[in-house]
Design a protein around this motif. Structure first.
Motif, PDB file in Angstrom:
ATOM      1  N   PRO A  39       0.825  -1.223   0.000  1.00  0.00           N
ATOM      2  CA  PRO A  39       0.000   0.000   0.000  1.00  0.00           C
ATOM      3  C   PRO A  39       0.852   1.263   0.000  1.00  0.00           C
ATOM      4  CG  PRO A  39       0.087  -0.939   2.201  1.00  0.00           C
ATOM      5  CD  PRO A  39       0.814  -1.898   1.309  1.00  0.00           C
ATOM      6  N   ILE A  40       0.225   2.354  -0.401  1.00  0.00           N
ATOM      7  CA  ILE A  40       0.856   3.667  -0.350  1.00  0.00           C
ATOM      8  C   ILE A  40       1.008   4.088   1.112  1.00  0.00           C
ATOM      9  CG2 ILE A  40       0.555   6.107  -0.939  1.00  0.00           C
ATOM     10  CD1 ILE A  40      -1.022   5.188  -3.378  1.00  0.00           C
ATOM     11  N   ALA A  41       2.147   4.654   1.452  1.00  0.00           N
ATOM     12  CA  ALA A  41       2.383   5.101   2.826  1.00  0.00           C
ATOM     13  C   ALA A  41       1.518   6.322   3.148  1.00  0.00           C
ATOM     14  CB  ALA A  41       3.860   5.453   3.008  1.00  0.00           C
ATOM     15  N   GLY A  42       1.143   6.423   4.411  1.00  0.00           N
ATOM     16  CA  GLY A  42       0.410   7.596   4.862  1.00  0.00           C
ATOM     17  C   GLY A  42      -1.088   7.411   4.923  1.00  0.00           C
ATOM     18  N   LEU A  43      -1.581   6.215   4.573  1.00  0.00           N
ATOM     19  CA  LEU A  43      -3.023   5.982   4.617  1.00  0.00           C
ATOM     20  C   LEU A  43      -3.435   5.486   6.003  1.00  0.00           C
ATOM     21  CD1 LEU A  43      -3.696   4.238   1.190  1.00  0.00           C
ATOM     22  CD2 LEU A  43      -3.833   6.670   1.769  1.00  0.00           C
ATOM     23  N   SER A  44      -4.620   5.841   6.402  1.00  0.00           N
ATOM     24  CA  SER A  44      -5.133   5.441   7.699  1.00  0.00           C
ATOM     25  C   SER A  44      -5.450   3.953   7.722  1.00  0.00           C
ATOM     26  CB  SER A  44      -6.401   6.241   8.013  1.00  0.00           C
ATOM     27  OG  SER A  44      -7.069   5.708   9.144  1.00  0.00           O
ATOM     28  N   PRO A  45      -5.264   3.280   8.870  1.00  0.00           N
ATOM     29  CA  PRO A  45      -5.640   1.857   8.964  1.00  0.00           C
ATOM     30  C   PRO A  45      -7.112   1.619   8.646  1.00  0.00           C
ATOM     31  CG  PRO A  45      -4.288   2.498  10.835  1.00  0.00           C
ATOM     32  CD  PRO A  45      -4.635   3.768  10.104  1.00  0.00           C
ATOM     33  N   GLN A  46      -7.945   2.649   8.840  1.00  0.00           N
ATOM     34  CA  GLN A  46      -9.365   2.505   8.532  1.00  0.00           C
ATOM     35  C   GLN A  46      -9.614   2.402   7.033  1.00  0.00           C
ATOM     36  OE1 GLN A  46      -8.256   4.625  10.916  1.00  0.00           O
ATOM     37  NE2 GLN A  46      -9.052   3.353  12.580  1.00  0.00           N
ATOM     38  N   ALA A  47      -8.531   2.527   6.211  1.00  0.00           N
ATOM     39  CA  ALA A  47      -8.703   2.412   4.758  1.00  0.00           C
ATOM     40  C   ALA A  47      -9.192   1.031   4.367  1.00  0.00           C
ATOM     41  CB  ALA A  47      -7.387   2.703   4.045  1.00  0.00           C
ATOM     42  N   SER A  48      -9.055   0.060   5.289  1.00  0.00           N
ATOM     43  CA  SER A  48      -9.487  -1.297   4.962  1.00  0.00           C
ATOM     44  C   SER A  48     -10.988  -1.408   4.790  1.00  0.00           C
ATOM     45  CB  SER A  48      -9.025  -2.270   6.053  1.00  0.00           C
ATOM     46  OG  SER A  48      -9.568  -1.887   7.298  1.00  0.00           O
ATOM     47  N   VAL A  49     -11.711  -0.397   5.257  1.00  0.00           N
ATOM     48  CA  VAL A  49     -13.156  -0.458   5.088  1.00  0.00           C
ATOM     49  C   VAL A  49     -13.570  -0.130   3.665  1.00  0.00           C
ATOM     50  CG1 VAL A  49     -13.493   0.227   7.492  1.00  0.00           C
ATOM     51  CG2 VAL A  49     -13.493   1.975   5.705  1.00  0.00           C
ATOM     52  N   ILE A  50     -12.641   0.403   2.880  1.00  0.00           N
ATOM     53  CA  ILE A  50     -12.940   0.699   1.488  1.00  0.00           C
ATOM     54  C   ILE A  50     -13.058  -0.612   0.722  1.00  0.00           C
ATOM     55  CG2 ILE A  50     -12.114   1.908  -0.579  1.00  0.00           C
ATOM     56  CD1 ILE A  50     -10.590   3.770   1.207  1.00  0.00           C
ATOM     57  N   HIS A  51     -13.821  -0.591  -0.335  1.00  0.00           N
ATOM     58  CA  HIS A  51     -14.017  -1.790  -1.156  1.00  0.00           C
ATOM     59  C   HIS A  51     -12.670  -2.335  -1.607  1.00  0.00           C
ATOM     60  CE1 HIS A  51     -15.338  -4.296  -4.537  1.00  0.00           C
ATOM     61  NE2 HIS A  51     -16.470  -4.379  -3.862  1.00  0.00           N
ATOM     62  N   SER A  52     -12.542  -3.667  -1.656  1.00  0.00           N
ATOM     63  CA  SER A  52     -11.255  -4.298  -1.945  1.00  0.00           C
ATOM     64  C   SER A  52     -10.675  -3.883  -3.289  1.00  0.00           C
ATOM     65  CB  SER A  52     -11.398  -5.823  -1.905  1.00  0.00           C
ATOM     66  OG  SER A  52     -12.363  -6.260  -2.848  1.00  0.00           O
TER      67      SER A  52
END
Length: 399
Positions: free
Chosen positions: A25-38
């Motif tokens: 993954p790209i650095a700097g993204l929030s861990p909550q990004a996993s809620v986005i569609h795969s």
């Protein structure tokens, strides 16, 4: 280890590196990004731009060389000229990649809660990461082409398409299980794609053979007897990458530039709506774009004047055709006819799924005819290279 086995191992290793990078993954993204569609998460990897900026830059340079004689002469001037062309391509790749990467980074910042620390540092780091991913894939594709098997650029594109197939098939089967689509539609789609693959294999292997007669000649003390041969012209001399890749961005690039300059307006929104997949305007414009690009690119690949000159230098003539201008005109007529057939074939393959959507027969998956064309042609090229290396290996063993 044999030469063929070594090349296959290099190719597989390089493609595995490519696929692993698609999950970094790209650095700097929030861990909550996993809620986005795969599927969206997949696009946020360090290889989000894939190799498309480089492919686009290479195609632009090739098309410019068709109309700009100085660039075309530079390309034919030898190794130094080809290095200069490569340099121009990489510079244009940097510009296109930076433009796209900055746009992606800016869009990510606008999503609430996705970026941990929005700001100039995130924009700079993300842009650099995505552009670096493009150049890494350029190096990886060159590694495959030089030391592996097949065309590295086409293989990376094909792998990106093939990995989508299991999820597309599973999604279609799930829709059928739920009763959202009929089993007859799935069967029709399977038969359609099998027929399309067969058509691509047949056309890509088709040749127009022009008979050539060589007179007796002497080179030093060696005398060559008269002989007959053929000048083989592919039915689809434009290939598969250029027309199917260039046509879409011929339509969307002007709209993207207009949007970035003047912003979204009702007229631009209407234009985007008319250019959506399955819309009549989109079908007509893509057909024209593919047809025209096929003609332009074939003019670069297959030059009747250069072919006639090459035949004259080695003492070759076409039976019943006088050397010189008559030979050029004869080859030009043959090339034009085969190009028309090849361009119609490319248009048909590219637009088959879209025409079905327009007719109300929407297939439950997104793999298009252009993607099938890229994958099948890549496999055919891979098969030919493996066969050639295998024969060379057997010849070396006999020696």
């Amino acid at each position: 280890m044999s030469e063929l086995a070594r090349r296959i191992a290099i190719t597989i290793g390089a493609l595995l590196i490519f696929r692993l990078g698609c999950y970094v993954p790209i650095a700097g993204l929030s861990p909550q990004a996993s809620v986005i569609h795969s599927s969206a998460i997949a696009r946020l990897s360090i290889f989000s731009l894939s190799i498309i900026p480089y492919l686009t830059a290479a195609i632009i340079i090739q098309l410019v060389s068709v109309v700009w004689g100085r660039l075309s002469a530079l390309e034919r001037s030898g190794e130094a000229g080809r290095r200069s062309i490569m340099g121009y391509t990489l510079i244009l790749t940097l510009l296109l990649g930076a433009f796209q990467a900055f746009g992606i980074a800016s869009a990510l910042q606008d999503i609430r809660g996705l970026v941990v620390e929005p700001g100039a540092w995130f924009l700079t780091a993300t842009t650099a990461t995505l552009v670096g991913g493009v150049f890494f894939l350029v190096w990886l594709s060159e590694l495959i082409t030089r030391h592996g098997v097949g065309n590295g650029l086409a293989l990376i594109l094909s792998v990106g398409i093939v990995v989508l197939l299991p999820s597309e098939v599973a999604g279609a089967l799930e829709l059928a299980r739920q009763g959202a689509v009929s089993s007859n539609l799935l069967l029709f789609g399977a038969v359609l794609w099998i027929a399309l693959v067969v058509l691509i294999v047949l056309v890509e292997g088709a040749r127009r053979n022009v008979p050539v007669q060589y007179a007796a000649r002497q080179v030093g003390k060696r005398v060559f007897a008269p002989r007959s041969s053929v000048l083989s012209i592919k039915l689809n001399s434009a290939g598969f990458l250029v027309p199917t890749t260039v046509a879409p961005w011929i339509l969307y690039l002007p709209l993207a530039l207009a949007t970035s300059v003047i912003g979204q307006t009702p007229r631009l929104a209407a234009a985007y709506a008319h250019l959506q997949f399955g819309q009549p305007v989109h079908i007509v414009l893509v057909s024209i774009a593919v047809f025209v690009v096929a003609f332009i690119y074939t003019a670069r690949v297959l030059d009747p004047e250069q072919s006639a000159e090459a035949l004259h230098k080695i003492g070759g003539t076409i039976p019943g055709i006088a050397p010189g201008e008559a030979t050029v005109d004869h080859l030009d007529r043959i090339a034009s006819l085969t190009t028309v057939v090849g361009a119609v074939y490319l248009v048909a393959v590219s637009l088959i799924p879209e025409v079905l959507v327009l007719g109300g027969t929407a297939l439950p998956y997104k793999i298009g005819g252009g993607s099938v064309l890229i994958v099948v042609c890549t496999i055919l090229d891979l098969k030919n290279q493996v066969r050639g290396l295998s024969r060379a290996g057997r010849g070396g063993e006999r020696i």
